[in-house]
Design a protein around this motif. Structure first.
Motif, short mmCIF file in Angstrom:
data_model
loop_
_atom_site.label_atom_id
_atom_site.label_comp_id
_atom_site.label_asym_id
_atom_site.label_seq_id
_atom_site.Cartn_x
_atom_site.Cartn_y
_atom_site.Cartn_z
N LEU A 1 0.65 -1.13 -0.05
CA LEU A 1 -0.09 0.03 -0.13
C LEU A 1 0.87 1.25 0.04
CD1 LEU A 1 -2.79 -0.80 2.55
CD2 LEU A 1 -3.10 -0.71 0.19
N TYR A 2 2.13 1.40 0.74
CA TYR A 2 2.89 2.43 0.81
C TYR A 2 4.35 1.78 1.49
CZ TYR A 2 1.47 3.10 5.87
OH TYR A 2 1.13 2.57 7.06
N ARG A 3 5.08 2.63 1.31
CA ARG A 3 6.47 2.25 1.90
C ARG A 3 6.94 3.40 2.64
NH1 ARG A 3 8.74 0.82 -2.29
NH2 ARG A 3 8.05 -1.28 -2.25
N ALA A 4 7.02 3.51 3.90
CA ALA A 4 7.39 4.57 4.63
C ALA A 4 8.87 4.39 5.25
CB ALA A 4 6.54 4.63 6.06
N ALA A 5 9.54 5.40 5.30
CA ALA A 5 11.14 5.30 5.62
C ALA A 5 11.15 6.12 7.13
CB ALA A 5 11.93 6.04 4.55
#
Length: 334
Positions: free
Chosen positions: A18-22
């Protein structure tokens, strides 16, 4: 070193999160969340068109000198993300170092002076763009901006270094600004109810005035900032009454020569994504379906109230519309 976290609940394919958060506050949105966020922003823009608000796109950078006139560095020196280049005397050395190995950090003493910043809010440019204006009536503007803030920590879609902010702003007489904020306060609350999204409205500290400013004493007379809070701590939207602060700083005046008042309605779009995904168990498609139902319900209710696609206010009832207008005697003030 920065690591990334994939959020894959409800994803369309095994290799598409869904999303890639750093950890450093940067996020990449996958197709389903991108489409969900676009659909939400499209609907908010439809509200703006009905105000009607002028759509504007402003520069991606702001001058430090301009922000200084708005007390930015007095109130928010910790939030600013500055832009700078590698100073000419150090360019050759940095290039040689890059040949020898990875370059992850450029030391501050090798950089040029920072004359520009990335925006921390979308609305600043609206007031700066109106500098020196004299307005015949309220001026409504909408814009979306990529905003950037240095924070002590970052947390998925809840708190990002770079995020998207949609704003709908009114600049003009005090009554018009207050009416604008009142309309959207009700609109956001009603839309959240249609989404079954539990939000609390909480008063917050006004971000444009310092704690010791004389203006803050006026907060007791009219709320300066109210936030729509999800899950007890996450503000996903806000209504902000700036009084005549920006009118004074940017010399924006109304037809009577007084400094204009201003107010903005702000939507943190990635935070809305967090709330919708959280509400629907991480399933972006379920969240999209709920959004479409809420939009359809709103359209049906507007139609029942007699609202057309170009109006935010319902027409008067038949009795009111047919009632004779009270005449003003000659020479009396209307």
């Amino acid at each position: 070193m920065c690591t990334e976290h994939d959020c894959g609940h409800g994803q369309a394919a095994a290799d598409t999160p869904l999303y890639r958060a750093a950890e450093d506050g940067l996020v990449t949105l996958g197709p389903d969340v991108t489409e969900l966020m676009t659909a939400l922003d499209d609907h908010i823009r439809s509200w703006a068109r009905r105000v009607p608000a002028r759509p504007m796109i402003y520069p991606p950078l702001m001058r430090a000198a301009d922000l200084d006139t708005l007390d930015f560095f007095h109130n928010f020196p910790h939030l600013g993300v500055m832009t700078a280049g590698i100073a000419e005397p150090h360019q050759a050395a940095v290039a040689e170092e890059a040949k020898a190995g990875p370059v992850g950090v450029i030391a501050g003493d090798r950089l040029t002076d920072a004359t520009h910043l990335l925006p921390t809010a979308a609305c600043y440019n609206i007031y700066l763009d109106l500098r020196g204006s004299r307005l015949d009536g309220p001026r409504f503007t909408t814009t979306i901006g990529r905003c950037f803030r240095r924070e002590t920590h970052y947390d998925g879609l809840r708190r990002l270094m770079g995020f998207s902010m949609r704003e709908i702003v009114c600049v003009g007489p005090q009554d018009a600004v207050k009416a604008h904020l009142k309309t959207f306060r009700s609109k956001i609350r009603a839309f959240a109810d249609r989404l079954d999204l539990p939000l609390e409205i909480e008063a917050a500290t006004d971000p444009f005035f310092s704690a010791d400013a004389a203006r803050t004493a006026m907060q007791k007379l009219f709320p300066v900032k109210e936030e729509f809070v999800y899950g007890g701590s996450l503000a996903i939207a806000s209504v902000n009454f700036h009084r005549n602060f920006f009118g004074e700083r940017c010399d924006i005046r109304t037809a009577d020569g007084e400094h204009a008042f201003s107010g903005c309605v702000a939507f943190g779009l990635e935070r809305w994504m967090h709330a919708l995904l959280d509400q629907h168990g991480g399933d972006a498609r379920r969240a999209r379906a709920a959004l479409e139902v809420a939009i359809a319900d709103e359209a049906a209710e507007d139609a029942a109230l007699g609202l057309d696609a170009g109006s935010m206010v319902s027409p008067p009832s038949a009795d009111v519309a047919q009632a004779p207008r009270k005449r003003t005697p000659a020479g009396a003030e209307a």
